[in-house]
Design a protein around this motif. Sequence first.
Motif, PDB file in Angstrom:
ATOM      1  N   TYR A 153       0.754  -1.275   0.017  1.00  0.00           N
ATOM      2  CA  TYR A 153       0.041  -0.096  -0.061  1.00  0.00           C
ATOM      3  C   TYR A 153       1.083   1.207  -0.082  1.00  0.00           C
ATOM      4  O   TYR A 153       0.361   2.192   0.563  1.00  0.00           O
ATOM      5  CB  TYR A 153      -0.827   0.024   1.297  1.00  0.00           C
ATOM      6  CG  TYR A 153      -1.686  -1.285   1.126  1.00  0.00           C
ATOM      7  CD1 TYR A 153      -2.888  -1.419   0.560  1.00  0.00           C
ATOM      8  CD2 TYR A 153      -1.084  -2.301   2.124  1.00  0.00           C
ATOM      9  CE1 TYR A 153      -3.466  -2.750   0.521  1.00  0.00           C
ATOM     10  CE2 TYR A 153      -2.020  -3.492   2.122  1.00  0.00           C
ATOM     11  CZ  TYR A 153      -3.072  -3.737   1.401  1.00  0.00           C
ATOM     12  OH  TYR A 153      -3.871  -5.037   1.402  1.00  0.00           O
ATOM     13  N   GLY A 154       2.098   1.164  -0.364  1.00  0.00           N
ATOM     14  CA  GLY A 154       2.765   2.349  -0.651  1.00  0.00           C
ATOM     15  C   GLY A 154       3.493   2.506   0.705  1.00  0.00           C
ATOM     16  O   GLY A 154       3.709   1.983   1.415  1.00  0.00           O
ATOM     17  N   SER A 155       4.552   3.696   0.594  1.00  0.00           N
ATOM     18  CA  SER A 155       5.365   3.858   1.629  1.00  0.00           C
ATOM     19  C   SER A 155       4.779   4.258   2.870  1.00  0.00           C
ATOM     20  O   SER A 155       5.239   4.294   4.062  1.00  0.00           O
ATOM     21  CB  SER A 155       6.402   5.014   1.283  1.00  0.00           C
ATOM     22  OG  SER A 155       5.521   6.194   0.953  1.00  0.00           O
ATOM     23  N   LYS A 156       3.432   4.630   2.688  1.00  0.00           N
ATOM     24  CA  LYS A 156       2.767   5.071   4.130  1.00  0.00           C
ATOM     25  C   LYS A 156       1.941   3.915   4.645  1.00  0.00           C
ATOM     26  O   LYS A 156       1.416   4.175   5.623  1.00  0.00           O
ATOM     27  CB  LYS A 156       1.862   6.119   3.830  1.00  0.00           C
ATOM     28  CG  LYS A 156       2.576   7.726   3.631  1.00  0.00           C
ATOM     29  CD  LYS A 156       1.671   8.663   3.391  1.00  0.00           C
ATOM     30  CE  LYS A 156       2.358  10.039   3.000  1.00  0.00           C
ATOM     31  NZ  LYS A 156       3.340  10.042   1.843  1.00  0.00           N
ATOM     32  N   GLY A 157       1.799   2.788   3.916  1.00  0.00           N
ATOM     33  CA  GLY A 157       1.328   1.593   4.365  1.00  0.00           C
ATOM     34  C   GLY A 157       2.096   0.517   5.195  1.00  0.00           C
ATOM     35  O   GLY A 157       3.243   0.833   5.520  1.00  0.00           O
ATOM     36  N   SER A 158       1.680  -0.456   5.538  1.00  0.00           N
ATOM     37  CA  SER A 158       2.363  -1.461   6.356  1.00  0.00           C
ATOM     38  C   SER A 158       3.353  -2.333   5.384  1.00  0.00           C
ATOM     39  O   SER A 158       3.241  -2.465   4.287  1.00  0.00           O
ATOM     40  CB  SER A 158       1.300  -2.390   6.901  1.00  0.00           C
ATOM     41  OG  SER A 158       0.446  -3.113   6.048  1.00  0.00           O
ATOM     42  N   PHE A 159       4.132  -2.603   6.017  1.00  0.00           N
ATOM     43  CA  PHE A 159       5.368  -3.411   5.462  1.00  0.00           C
ATOM     44  C   PHE A 159       5.199  -4.880   5.379  1.00  0.00           C
ATOM     45  O   PHE A 159       4.644  -5.500   6.404  1.00  0.00           O
ATOM     46  CB  PHE A 159       6.570  -3.393   6.179  1.00  0.00           C
ATOM     47  CG  PHE A 159       7.819  -4.177   5.682  1.00  0.00           C
ATOM     48  CD1 PHE A 159       8.620  -3.746   4.629  1.00  0.00           C
ATOM     49  CD2 PHE A 159       8.009  -5.383   6.263  1.00  0.00           C
ATOM     50  CE1 PHE A 159       9.819  -4.234   4.247  1.00  0.00           C
ATOM     51  CE2 PHE A 159       9.343  -6.105   5.966  1.00  0.00           C
ATOM     52  CZ  PHE A 159      10.023  -5.589   5.007  1.00  0.00           C
ATOM     53  N   SER A 160       5.285  -5.500   4.280  1.00  0.00           N
ATOM     54  CA  SER A 160       4.969  -6.918   4.338  1.00  0.00           C
ATOM     55  C   SER A 160       6.379  -7.866   4.280  1.00  0.00           C
ATOM     56  O   SER A 160       7.155  -7.686   3.366  1.00  0.00           O
ATOM     57  CB  SER A 160       4.305  -7.411   2.917  1.00  0.00           C
ATOM     58  OG  SER A 160       4.047  -8.806   2.917  1.00  0.00           O
ATOM     59  N   PRO A 161       6.740  -8.689   5.088  1.00  0.00           N
ATOM     60  CA  PRO A 161       8.060  -9.672   5.110  1.00  0.00           C
ATOM     61  C   PRO A 161       7.843 -10.641   4.051  1.00  0.00           C
ATOM     62  O   PRO A 161       8.303 -11.797   4.322  1.00  0.00           O
ATOM     63  CB  PRO A 161       8.007 -10.076   6.536  1.00  0.00           C
ATOM     64  CG  PRO A 161       6.490 -10.344   6.878  1.00  0.00           C
ATOM     65  CD  PRO A 161       5.565  -9.101   6.258  1.00  0.00           C
ATOM     66  N   LYS A 162       7.286 -10.437   2.727  1.00  0.00           N
ATOM     67  CA  LYS A 162       6.977 -11.239   1.754  1.00  0.00           C
ATOM     68  C   LYS A 162       8.175 -11.137   0.703  1.00  0.00           C
ATOM     69  O   LYS A 162       8.475  -9.989   0.380  1.00  0.00           O
ATOM     70  CB  LYS A 162       5.723 -11.175   1.043  1.00  0.00           C
ATOM     71  CG  LYS A 162       5.528 -11.819  -0.197  1.00  0.00           C
ATOM     72  CD  LYS A 162       4.031 -11.658  -0.641  1.00  0.00           C
ATOM     73  CE  LYS A 162       4.024 -12.111  -2.158  1.00  0.00           C
ATOM     74  NZ  LYS A 162       4.410 -11.273  -3.096  1.00  0.00           N
ATOM     75  N   MET A 163       9.117 -12.119   0.320  1.00  0.00           N
ATOM     76  CA  MET A 163       9.914 -12.195  -0.669  1.00  0.00           C
ATOM     77  C   MET A 163       9.833 -13.183  -1.658  1.00  0.00           C
ATOM     78  O   MET A 163       9.980 -14.231  -1.578  1.00  0.00           O
ATOM     79  CB  MET A 163      11.201 -12.240  -0.085  1.00  0.00           C
ATOM     80  CG  MET A 163      12.395 -12.118  -1.022  1.00  0.00           C
ATOM     81  SD  MET A 163      14.207 -11.722  -0.222  1.00  0.00           S
ATOM     82  CE  MET A 163      15.101 -12.560  -1.076  1.00  0.00           C
ATOM     83  N   ASP A 164       9.482 -12.790  -2.781  1.00  0.00           N
ATOM     84  CA  ASP A 164       9.560 -14.022  -3.944  1.00  0.00           C
ATOM     85  C   ASP A 164      10.735 -14.350  -4.354  1.00  0.00           C
ATOM     86  O   ASP A 164      11.860 -13.822  -4.112  1.00  0.00           O
ATOM     87  CB  ASP A 164       8.972 -13.082  -5.339  1.00  0.00           C
ATOM     88  CG  ASP A 164       7.382 -12.487  -5.173  1.00  0.00           C
ATOM     89  OD1 ASP A 164       6.815 -12.954  -4.328  1.00  0.00           O
ATOM     90  OD2 ASP A 164       7.168 -12.109  -6.358  1.00  0.00           O
ATOM     91  N   HIS A 165      10.751 -15.548  -4.640  1.00  0.00           N
ATOM     92  CA  HIS A 165      12.182 -16.188  -5.244  1.00  0.00           C
ATOM     93  C   HIS A 165      12.738 -15.127  -6.461  1.00  0.00           C
ATOM     94  O   HIS A 165      14.112 -15.041  -6.431  1.00  0.00           O
ATOM     95  CB  HIS A 165      11.945 -17.439  -5.769  1.00  0.00           C
ATOM     96  CG  HIS A 165      13.255 -17.916  -6.577  1.00  0.00           C
ATOM     97  ND1 HIS A 165      13.965 -17.783  -7.674  1.00  0.00           N
ATOM     98  CD2 HIS A 165      14.110 -18.837  -5.848  1.00  0.00           C
ATOM     99  CE1 HIS A 165      14.949 -18.622  -7.638  1.00  0.00           C
ATOM    100  NE2 HIS A 165      15.261 -19.239  -6.574  1.00  0.00           N
ATOM    101  N   LEU A 166      11.878 -14.510  -7.194  1.00  0.00           N
ATOM    102  CA  LEU A 166      12.395 -13.512  -8.137  1.00  0.00           C
ATOM    103  C   LEU A 166      12.951 -12.444  -7.670  1.00  0.00           C
ATOM    104  O   LEU A 166      14.204 -12.059  -8.575  1.00  0.00           O
ATOM    105  CB  LEU A 166      11.020 -12.926  -8.876  1.00  0.00           C
ATOM    106  CG  LEU A 166      10.122 -13.853  -9.762  1.00  0.00           C
ATOM    107  CD1 LEU A 166       8.881 -13.216 -10.034  1.00  0.00           C
ATOM    108  CD2 LEU A 166      10.778 -14.203 -11.090  1.00  0.00           C
TER     109      LEU A 166
END
Length: 309
Positions: free
Chosen positions: A95-108
Amino acid sequence: MKVLEHFRTLPKVEGLVPIYISPHSGQFHGENIRLGSRGDSYYEYLIKVWIQQKNSGSQLNYLYEMYEEAMRGVRHLLVRKSIPKGLVFVGELPYGSKGSFSPKMDHLVCFLPGTLALGATKGITRKKAEERNLLTLEDLENLKLAEDLAKTCFEMYAVTSTGLAPEIAYFHVEGDSGGGLDGGNKSSEYIDDILIKHNDRHNLLRPETVESLFVLHRITEDPKYREWGWQIFEAFEKYTKIDSGGYTSLDDITVIPPRKRDKMETFFLGETLKYLYLLFGDEHVVPLDKFVFNTEAHPLPISWSKDSA
């Protein structure tokens, strides 16, 4: 080049951009910022197009400046450490820099260690770059991040039963209760610092990690990248090779034996095996100071003007 020139004019968040752009207005659409699917090649090509043209007399320094700004944005907004092992990873801002951070990382995202290393030394070894006093403080920061991320990408393989990485991983960070992102669902618990959701457990024989291992081995000359690459290759051989010929994607890399999909993506031959071959090959074969690989692993010669030759 016209597209890149257009990107230059658009507003960004510390050099980072949303993953969608409107074909009608030419403006970015939405706020989702990530270096995984739909976002990766933008950052890769900022530095690679500049490297490919840097000796031809083209006025493309703005691409290098955009790359440096973007990597500062990555370090500031997207890089975190997991707990308890302290794995460095690149998350997302859905949700952009003002939204929450997601600790998700694609293999890509595992293309990034190689790209960072390439951006730091421009394809020569770190040793030569240091001898020539070519590395800035920012280059050294990016090299350190490259090595840390490569370790994390390898851990995404090493942590599973098959030794093969999932399509997507989530990382345990401060503030998470430890029960997993699925509310304590026992099928989605952390393995060390990494959580693999049920729908993300497939492996498509992707090249990004071995691509970065190849580039980092060339630049740092550290043998561990060959050792990691060999472990990954052996896992491919053990679990994805088909008796009648070829290799296949897997449905779930957390179980043995994994169920095979009977489907081999073309990038396994065109990229994954090519980068593994180059990782173990002679450094004079497709040298990184003479060639730059596009995002589909095609080596393009770096342009040279008569004055620079």
